[in-house]
Motif scaffolding. Structure first.
Motif, PDB file in Angstrom:
ATOM      1  N   ILE A  38       2.301   1.387   8.254  1.00 18.42           N
ATOM      2  CA  ILE A  38       3.011   0.694   7.187  1.00 18.42           C
ATOM      3  C   ILE A  38       2.289  -0.632   6.947  1.00 18.42           C
ATOM      4  CG2 ILE A  38       5.176  -0.440   6.548  1.00 18.42           C
ATOM      5  CD1 ILE A  38       6.510   1.555   8.598  1.00 18.42           C
ATOM      6  N   LEU A  39       1.919  -0.862   5.699  1.00 14.87           N
ATOM      7  CA  LEU A  39       1.189  -2.090   5.402  1.00 14.87           C
ATOM      8  C   LEU A  39       1.982  -2.902   4.387  1.00 14.87           C
ATOM      9  CD1 LEU A  39      -1.415  -3.800   5.550  1.00 14.87           C
ATOM     10  CD2 LEU A  39      -2.375  -2.350   3.765  1.00 14.87           C
ATOM     11  N   ILE A  40       2.302  -4.128   4.766  1.00 11.97           N
ATOM     12  CA  ILE A  40       2.992  -5.009   3.831  1.00 11.97           C
ATOM     13  C   ILE A  40       1.944  -5.947   3.253  1.00 11.97           C
ATOM     14  CG2 ILE A  40       4.840  -6.695   3.548  1.00 11.97           C
ATOM     15  CD1 ILE A  40       5.943  -5.644   6.280  1.00 11.97           C
ATOM     16  N   LEU A  41       1.777  -5.891   1.951  1.00 15.86           N
ATOM     17  CA  LEU A  41       0.773  -6.734   1.303  1.00 15.86           C
ATOM     18  C   LEU A  41       1.490  -7.766   0.454  1.00 15.86           C
ATOM     19  CD1 LEU A  41      -1.649  -4.005  -0.094  1.00 15.86           C
ATOM     20  CD2 LEU A  41      -2.172  -5.624   1.724  1.00 15.86           C
ATOM     21  N   GLU A  42       1.239  -9.033   0.723  1.00 18.00           N
ATOM     22  CA  GLU A  42       1.855 -10.054  -0.111  1.00 18.00           C
ATOM     23  C   GLU A  42       0.748 -10.855  -0.782  1.00 18.00           C
ATOM     24  OE1 GLU A  42       5.063 -12.092   1.838  1.00 18.00           O
ATOM     25  OE2 GLU A  42       5.510 -13.270   0.060  1.00 18.00           O
ATOM     26  N   GLU A  43       0.742 -10.891  -2.086  1.00 12.15           N
ATOM     27  CA  GLU A  43      -0.293 -11.559  -2.881  1.00 12.15           C
ATOM     28  C   GLU A  43      -1.693 -11.176  -2.380  1.00 12.15           C
ATOM     29  OE1 GLU A  43       0.745 -12.952  -5.439  1.00 12.15           O
ATOM     30  OE2 GLU A  43       2.816 -13.457  -4.951  1.00 12.15           O
ATOM     31  N   PRO A  44      -1.997  -9.867  -2.352  1.00 14.26           N
ATOM     32  CA  PRO A  44      -3.243  -9.449  -1.714  1.00 14.26           C
ATOM     33  C   PRO A  44      -4.510  -9.927  -2.419  1.00 14.26           C
ATOM     34  CG  PRO A  44      -2.247  -7.603  -2.866  1.00 14.26           C
ATOM     35  CD  PRO A  44      -1.239  -8.716  -2.875  1.00 14.26           C
TER      36      PRO A  44
END
Ligand SMILES: Nc1ncnc2c1ncn2[C@@H]1O[C@H](COP(=O)(O)OP(=O)(O)OP(=O)(O)O)[C@@H](O)[C@H]1O
Ligand SMILES: [Mg+2]
Length: 503
Positions: A418-424
């Motif tokens: 599971i990858l959480i990307l914030e403002e990638p």
């Protein structure tokens, strides 16, 4: 005829192993907003650091108001009329706004070396008011201020020295969309006062909105300077990249599994209330909301950076995630929005940074498998087109966009579920954006489940299979694949109950 306030000629700059600039000339006129563009690592920040006294050029001259100048250091440049707001803020978070503006300034010291506090507060408030920051109390500590307010403080600090030239290096990168407007008001005010402004940004839309002229750098050389009316988005990209850039967003067909990998149930903490959703295997789930809507809080909760009530269920089992190491053990990875606080360790090399999350897998017994680490870091440097002489380069010396690529690479290499990307793609150039989008897309196809949080609407719309909209900490709408456009997305995120939007 008008005279340029600034003329840089034949500027070159070499760092060990890197020729950052070669023979660049650059002119600036009073009252103009001049955009400086180019891919990550093209030399924009370096040119601006030379102009503001951070670096001295290997070759070349600078003329300010007709006179040749050399700047010994940034303070020297500021005294002579050139101020810079760096890509990364430089404020002291536990000092007040006023102290930050007038730090170390002899004119604020009175008799018996006493600081003249009331004079300092008055002057600081006046400056902040003059650029439209009337709601800010300069007696507050900076850590209590929002990002836009912090930026106003940076600008006020820069202007406290009667600037003829103000350099803004990616000023909007840390700002949410609605605050960019406020910053433009500040820029317009300054332009009207005759300040010459250099505006560095990767956001096309902004360039066309605010700039009068644009100069493009590529690989340390100047390509051209043009009036904004002489260029189009396409021609600018062509100038920056040297070739056509294909489609930015990969075509996503919605064919992820139905298997639920992560289930958030009634998560509540802070600004978020009873947030529930499911993330399926291979799905890219967009989470969109204006700042303070709770998207960031949810990301931090899922990665164990914060605690709250509600349940997190992974592969059908309720789990406790109270720390990032517990999250990592559940194969959750998180690319945070603020790479400097949580993303990378700057003095370490690219290779070391990329391998941190993987160290347990990359060591045999207690010995590191150096060969595999090298191989892996080479792979990710190539994949993400990280521009540096080698993977042994310290991250400190990379351009802003390339640092961001290291953060992403680091978590991709960890091989999460599971990858959480914030403002990638904050601060990442167009070409590299397309690469990153492709990688995200491919990973999802290989079965990675992705939670995407971004303030860039085209990114959320272009990549997500579904989009959940948060408003004041609650999920107020779900858009199915292909259903959302920017206008609707923004509307749901700001007035969820208007126009038939009731739940
Ligand atoms: N102090 C330094 N030591 C060594 N190399 C450096 C240093 N500063 C910059 N560089 C290198 O110089 C080149 C230009 O970097 P610069 O920061 O000017 O790029 P940029 O155009 O601002 O990119 P971005 O859009 O990513 O911010 C890059 O290859 C970078 O790695
Ligand atoms: Mg830069």
């Amino acid at each position: 005829m008008r005279h340029p306030v600034l003329k840089m000629e034949g500027i070159s700059k070499e760092f060990p192993g890197v020729k950052a600039l070669s023979d660049v000339s650059f002119e600036l006129y009073p009252g103009e907003v001049h955009a400086l563009m180019g891919e990550n690592g093209a030399g924009k920040s370096t040119l601006m650091k030379i102009l503001s006294g951070v670096y001295s050029p290997t070759q070349g001259t600078i003329r300010l108001k007709g006179k040749e100048v050399t700047f010994g250091n940034p303070l020297d440049a500021q005294r002579q009329g050139v101020s810079i707001i760096h890509q990364e803020f430089n404020l002291f978070s536990n000092l007040t706004a006023a102290e930050n503006i007038f730090i170390d300034r002899p004119e604020m010291v009175g008799r018996f070396r006493r600081i003249q506090w009331s004079k300092m507060y008055d002057e600081a408030q006046r400056l902040v008011d003059s650029i439209g920051g009337g709601e800010i109390d300069v007696r507050q500590e900076v850590r209590h201020l929002g990002v836009h307010s912090q930026q106003v403080i940076e600008i006020a600090k820069a202007l406290s020295f009667q600037a003829d030239v103000l350099i803004m290096d990616e000023p909007s990168a840390a700002l949410p969309e609605n605050e960019v407007k406020k910053m433009f008001d500040v820029v317009n005010r300054l332009r009207a006062q005759g300040v010459a402004i250099v505006y560095v940004s990767h956001r096309m839309k902004e360039i066309f909105e605010i700039a009068d002229k644009v100069t493009v750098l590529r690989d340390g050389a100047k390509i051209d300077t043009r009036g904004i009316e002489e260029v189009t988005e396409q021609s600018l990209i062509q100038m920056m990249v040297g070739k056509e850039v294909g489609q930015l967003y990969p075509v996503r067909e919605q064919k992820h599994d139905q298997e639920v990998v992560l289930k958030a149930e009634q998560l509540s903490l802070d600004s978020a209330h009873n947030v529930s959703f499911e993330l399926r295997k291979g799905e890219i789930l967009g989470l969109f909301g204006v700042p303070g809507s709770g998207t960031h809080t949810i990301a931090e909760r899922l990665f164990g950076l914060r605690r709250g009530t509600g349940e997190i269920i992974i592969h059908g089992t309720a789990v406790k995630i109270n720390s990032p190491s517990q999250a990592k053990a559940k194969k959750i990875a998180y690319v945070p929005p603020d790479r400097h606080r949580q993303g990378i360790i700057k003095p370490m090399s690219i290779r070391q940074n990329l391998s941190i999350p993987m160290l347990p897998q990359l060591s045999k017994y207690t010995v590191l498998d150096e060969a595999r680490i090298k191989e892996m870091s080479k792979e990710y440097m190539e994949k993400l087109r990280i521009k540096a002489p080698s993977d042994g380069q310290s991250v400190d010396f990379l351009s802003g966009g390339n640092q961001q690529k290291v953060v992403i690479g680091k978590w991709l290499a960890a091989n999460p579920d599971i990858l959480i990307l914030e403002e990638p793609t904050r601060g990442v150039d167009v070409g590299a954006k397309a690469e990153i989008y492709n990688i995200i897309h491919q990973l999802a196809q290989e079965g990675l489940s992705i939670l995407l949080i971004s303030s860039e609407m085209p990114e959320v719309i272009g990549l997500s299979d579904r989009i959940l909209v948060l408003y004041k900490g609650t999920i107020v709408h779900e858009f199915a694949h292909g259903e959302a456009d920017q206008e609707q997305l923004l509307q749901r995120a700001s007035h969820p109950l208007s126009e038939g939007g009731c739940l």
